[in-house]
Enzyme design. Structure first.
Site, PDB file in Angstrom:
ATOM      1  CD  GLU A 123      20.427  70.824  -6.316  1.00 36.37           C
ATOM      2  OE1 GLU A 123      21.502  70.229  -6.108  1.00 36.37           O
ATOM      3  OE2 GLU A 123      19.975  71.681  -5.548  1.00 36.37           O
ATOM      4  NE  ARG A 124      15.901  72.722  -6.933  1.00 40.24           N
ATOM      5  CZ  ARG A 124      15.087  72.461  -5.929  1.00 40.24           C
ATOM      6  NH1 ARG A 124      13.998  71.729  -6.093  1.00 40.24           N
ATOM      7  NH2 ARG A 124      15.354  72.903  -4.721  1.00 40.24           N
ATOM      8  CE  LYS A 243      24.556  76.641  -3.572  1.00 44.91           C
ATOM      9  NZ  LYS A 243      23.378  75.831  -3.920  1.00 44.91           N
ATOM     10  CD  GLU A 247      20.443  77.230  -1.778  1.00 49.07           C
ATOM     11  OE1 GLU A 247      20.880  76.423  -2.613  1.00 49.07           O
ATOM     12  OE2 GLU A 247      19.327  77.767  -1.854  1.00 49.07           O
ATOM     13  NE  ARG A 291      16.565  83.630  -1.104  1.00 46.80           N
ATOM     14  CZ  ARG A 291      16.149  82.451  -1.518  1.00 46.80           C
ATOM     15  NH1 ARG A 291      15.197  81.819  -0.846  1.00 46.80           N
ATOM     16  NH2 ARG A 291      16.670  81.877  -2.585  1.00 46.80           N
ATOM     17  CG  ASP A 320      16.418  80.519  -6.325  1.00 50.45           C
ATOM     18  OD1 ASP A 320      17.126  80.484  -7.340  1.00 50.45           O
ATOM     19  OD2 ASP A 320      16.223  79.531  -5.588  1.00 50.45           O
ATOM     20  CD  GLU A 342      23.449  80.736 -11.890  1.00 52.18           C
ATOM     21  OE1 GLU A 342      24.544  81.083 -11.385  1.00 52.18           O
ATOM     22  OE2 GLU A 342      22.690  79.909 -11.336  1.00 52.18           O
ATOM     23  CD  GLU A 348      14.703  75.589  -8.439  1.00 56.48           C
ATOM     24  OE1 GLU A 348      15.732  75.956  -9.019  1.00 56.48           O
ATOM     25  OE2 GLU A 348      14.578  75.551  -7.195  1.00 56.48           O
ATOM     26  CG  HIS A 461      10.251  81.528  -2.978  1.00 52.70           C
ATOM     27  ND1 HIS A 461       9.983  80.213  -2.674  1.00 52.70           N
ATOM     28  CD2 HIS A 461      11.582  81.590  -3.196  1.00 52.70           C
ATOM     29  CE1 HIS A 461      11.113  79.522  -2.698  1.00 52.70           C
ATOM     30  NE2 HIS A 461      12.100  80.331  -3.032  1.00 52.70           N
TER      31      HIS A 461
HETATM   32  C1  GCV Z   1      21.985  74.092  -7.162  1.00 50.09           C
HETATM   33  C2  GCV Z   1      18.011  77.184  -5.634  1.00 50.09           C
HETATM   34  C3  GCV Z   1      17.695  75.776  -6.042  1.00 50.09           C
HETATM   35  C4  GCV Z   1      18.828  74.841  -5.676  1.00 50.09           C
HETATM   36  C5  GCV Z   1      20.114  75.357  -6.340  1.00 50.09           C
HETATM   37  C6  GCV Z   1      20.357  76.771  -5.850  1.00 50.09           C
HETATM   38  C7  GCV Z   1      21.573  77.401  -6.506  1.00 50.09           C
HETATM   39  O1  GCV Z   1      18.021  77.302  -4.260  1.00 50.09           O
HETATM   40  O2  GCV Z   1      16.494  75.378  -5.452  1.00 50.09           O
HETATM   41  O3  GCV Z   1      18.509  73.561  -6.123  1.00 50.09           O
HETATM   42  O4  GCV Z   1      21.212  74.531  -6.065  1.00 50.09           O
HETATM   43  O5  GCV Z   1      19.252  77.568  -6.166  1.00 50.09           O
HETATM   44  O6  GCV Z   1      21.375  78.103  -7.479  1.00 50.09           O
HETATM   45  O7  GCV Z   1      22.668  77.176  -6.043  1.00 50.09           O
END
Ligand code: GCV
Length: 652
Positions: A123-124, A243, A247, A291, A320, A342, A348, A461
């Site tokens: 992912e990313r 997490k 999401e 947000r 983000d 983090e 990304e 964003h």
């Molecule tokens: C791993 C953002 C990214 C997601 C990522 C999320 C996170 O939304 O677009 O791909 O998911 O952050 O950090 O959990």
């Protein structure tokens, strides 16, 4: 010259030589010492290294003292890890003749977060597929695992989370734990502990428990047994990253419990083994609150409610990983709870592996606001994959290096880190100082250039939906959450631009301590870099430069595009001093970056000019695209449809 692009490339090439003389103390063998001595022996034959294992005041087990007289080094350390880090210090030629250096890491845990899925995707991730070949493990252990371990250890990293925070429960199944053990065995001699991301609903998914409620005795027992099973295989296992309720991921709130209830249940299962929980504060839901305020709202009231072996892991900014964000106000707001930051090493939101964006200046900026002494650990979302250079863009390797170096010592400057990386990994030894200086400057300027051509003055964003690569300030996706759409963030209208986060707007500024709060809340004292993050500023606002907001916006977009041209010029000048394949690869990417910068500038200025009612200034001309054309481009992850001809003039 044909050196491999590795942090420790000087060591690799030295394997071919006879090797240094290394005098070591007798005593018990230790896997980390064995690896460290191997590194030392691979130094050039004219080097001698005298190693001493000794208690040294104020140096923890990873610290060391190092001195050099000509080609003779004395390396003293209280523990095996210190010898290893000292060995890497010698390898990067980091100590001057006659000088004694004492080093120990600022943060106990310096950890990579891989967002690697069990199906091999990342992912990313923009550097190929996952480095972990789950299908082959544990039977086949790729030599790249050791290459990875040496490489990240040489930068000072001492821990890694192997799998995506959007975690598959399968990672905790017995067959996968055997695979994890095989990786942990390779990483151990390099001082690297393994952690796993876990899915909060694992007891339900793996063993059909009717609930994952953290207060349910059967659930608690399940996690305790799972922890025992893991530690039987991996006695030095680090712990869990989670997490939860973010999401779409499951979490304790699904069962009417809090983040603290969930984290503490896992922490108690790990505690007897010395393990820890890193619980992420990346949460936001489609509620009315801004947000940028939500992580603070959800987590700050839980201060003091976590077990001591829980650390709350907070993204550097409140939204983000944008090209520029203010720091997250959660830092410093939970004095009774261990906190860690983090960062995102993978790009990304900064042009994926196509754009040069050296991230040390962004992290340096973070540490200029957030006192490192308030943090226990630093995490970085990895930019690693299975492509030949592991990081996609050959210069993105410098970001992995910078992450490790700043996690070791957050007081290092971006220039120092860039120079160190360039000297050890990019240019050949005869490279003139002027070229080295130009390359250092190219790296240290690059993040600001990306901010300029993508989102200057605190804009954020305004990406295309989903993959976060190109510009789409106009983006509208039916049914999408408003806080996933650019308009939510830029709020362009005929009166001005930007998100009002002052008391007359969302009042996100109230989450910051004084005197910063008042500074941010006042449109005239708010740093201009963050103006549109905190204010809906009028188009004719007079900026420090004397330009109006609209003119300044044009100026910054134009400046960003211009920089990408300068990068190409500098790269051309450096060509004779750089490996040919690396040079070609980076050159292609710089062409793409320049194309994309133009595309960003045209898209954003043309779009915003509809609201400002003003035309693009002379400085920001020419425009290569029309808004109509750009709005028709349908961006996909690796391609786009309906591209205007100008977007096709690139090799990538
Ligand atoms: C791993 C953002 C990214 C997601 C990522 C999320 C996170 O939304 O677009 O791909 O998911 O952050 O950090 O959990």
């Amino acid at each position: 010259m044909n050196r491999p692009l590795l942090f420790i490339s000087c060591l690799v090439s030295a394997f071919l030589a006879e090797g240094a003389v290394v005098n070591v103390p007798g005593g018990k063998s230790h896997p980390v010492l064995t690896a460290a001595y191997g590194e030392l022996r691979s130094l050039p034959a004219n080097d001698t290294v005298n190693v001493r294992l000794a208690k040294l005041d104020n140096l923890g087990k990873e610290g060391y003292e190092l001195s050099r007289k000509g080609h003779t080094y004395t390396l003293s350390a209280p523990g095996a890890e210190g010898v290893l880090y000292g060995a890497f210090h010698i390898a990067r030629r980091g100590v001057a003749d006659g000088v004694t250096v004492r080093e120990s890491p600022r943060f106990r845990t310096r950890i990579l977060n891989h967002w690697d899925n069990l199906d091999g995707t990342v992912e990313r991730g923009y550097a190929g597929r996952s480095l972990w070949k789950w299908d082959e493990l544990p039977g086949t252990v790729s030599p790249r695992y050791k290459e990875y371990a040496r490489r990240i250890a040489s930068a000072g990293i001492n821990a890694t989370v192997l799998n995506n925070v959007n975690a598959s429960p399968l990672i905790l199944s017995a067959p996968y734990l055997e695979k994890v053990k095989a990786l942990a065995d390779v990483f151990r001699p390099y001082g690297i502990k393994v952690y796993l991301s876990v899915n909060f609903a694992s007891p339900m998914a793996l063993d059909s428990l009717p609930t994952a409620d953290p207060l349910d005795p059967a659930v608690r027992k399940w996690w305790k047994r799972k922890a025992d099973e893991i530690y039987r295989l991996i006695p030095d296992f680090g712990g869990f990253l989670v997490k939860a309720n973010s999401e779409g991921q499951p979490g304790p709130m699904d069962f009417g419990r809090t983040h603290a209830d969930g984290a503490n249940m896992l922490a108690r299962a790990l505690k007897p083994h010395g393990g820890e929980v890193m619980w992420r504060a990346f949460v936001y839901s489609p509620i009315d609150a801004d947000r940028a305020k939500q992580a603070y709202m959800e987590f700050q009231p839980l201060d003091g409610k976590f077990e001591p072996n829980v650390t709350v892991q907070i993204k550097n900014g409140p939204v983000d990983f944008q090209p520029r964000e203010p720091y997250s106000p959660l830092f410093g707001a939970m004095p009774s709870t261990p906190e860690m930051v983090e960062f995102q090493i993978t790009q990304e939101y900064l042009g994926h592996a196509n754009h040069l964006a050296f991230l040390a200046p962004m992290w340096e900026e973070f540490f200029s606001y957030v006192d490192p002494s308030g943090l226990t650990a630093v995490a970085g979302v990895a930019n690693i994959g299975d492509d030949p250079v592991m990081t996609g863009h050959p210069l993105a390797d410098a970001n992995l290096w910078a992450f490790g170096r700043l996690a070791w010592n957050p007081a290092l400057s971006s220039e120092e880190i860039a120079r160190e990386w360039i000297d050890n990994n990019l240019v050949n030894p005869d490279t003139p100082d002027s070229i080295r200086r130009d390359l250092v400057e190219m790296l240290t300027d690059s993040r600001e250039a990306v901010v300029d051509y993508m989102m200057p003055l605190g804009l954020h964003h305004i990406f295309a939906f989903g993959h976060h690569y190109g510009p789409e300030p106009w983006c509208d996706v039916e049914g999408a959450r408003p806080d996933w759409l650019p308009r939510y963030y830029h709020k362009a209208d005929s009166t001005g631009l930007g998100f009002d986060r002052t008391p007359s707007g969302s009042n996100a500024v109230e989450q910051y301590p004084e005197p910063l709060r008042s500074q941010l809340a006042d449109i005239d004292s708010c740093p201009e870099e963050l103006l549109l993050w905190f204010h809906h500023a009028p188009w004719d606002k007079r900026m420090k430069s004397g330009r109006t907001l609209w003119e300044e916006l044009c100026h910054r977009y134009a400046r960003g595009v211009k920089k990408t041209g300068e990068f190409q010029t500098r790269w051309n000048a450096a060509r004779p001093w750089i490996d040919a394949a690396v040079w070609e690869d980076v050159n292609d990417r710089l062409v793409t970056q320049a194309r994309d910068a133009q595309w960003w500038k045209d898209a954003c200025l043309l779009y915003f000019s509809q609201f400002s009612g003003q035309t693009v200034t002379e400085e920001a001309l020419p425009l290569m695209h029309t808004l109509d054309e750009l709005e028709k481009v349908i961006l996909g992850i690796d391609n786009y449809t309906n591209p205007p001809a100008s977007l096709l003039n690139s090799k990538r």
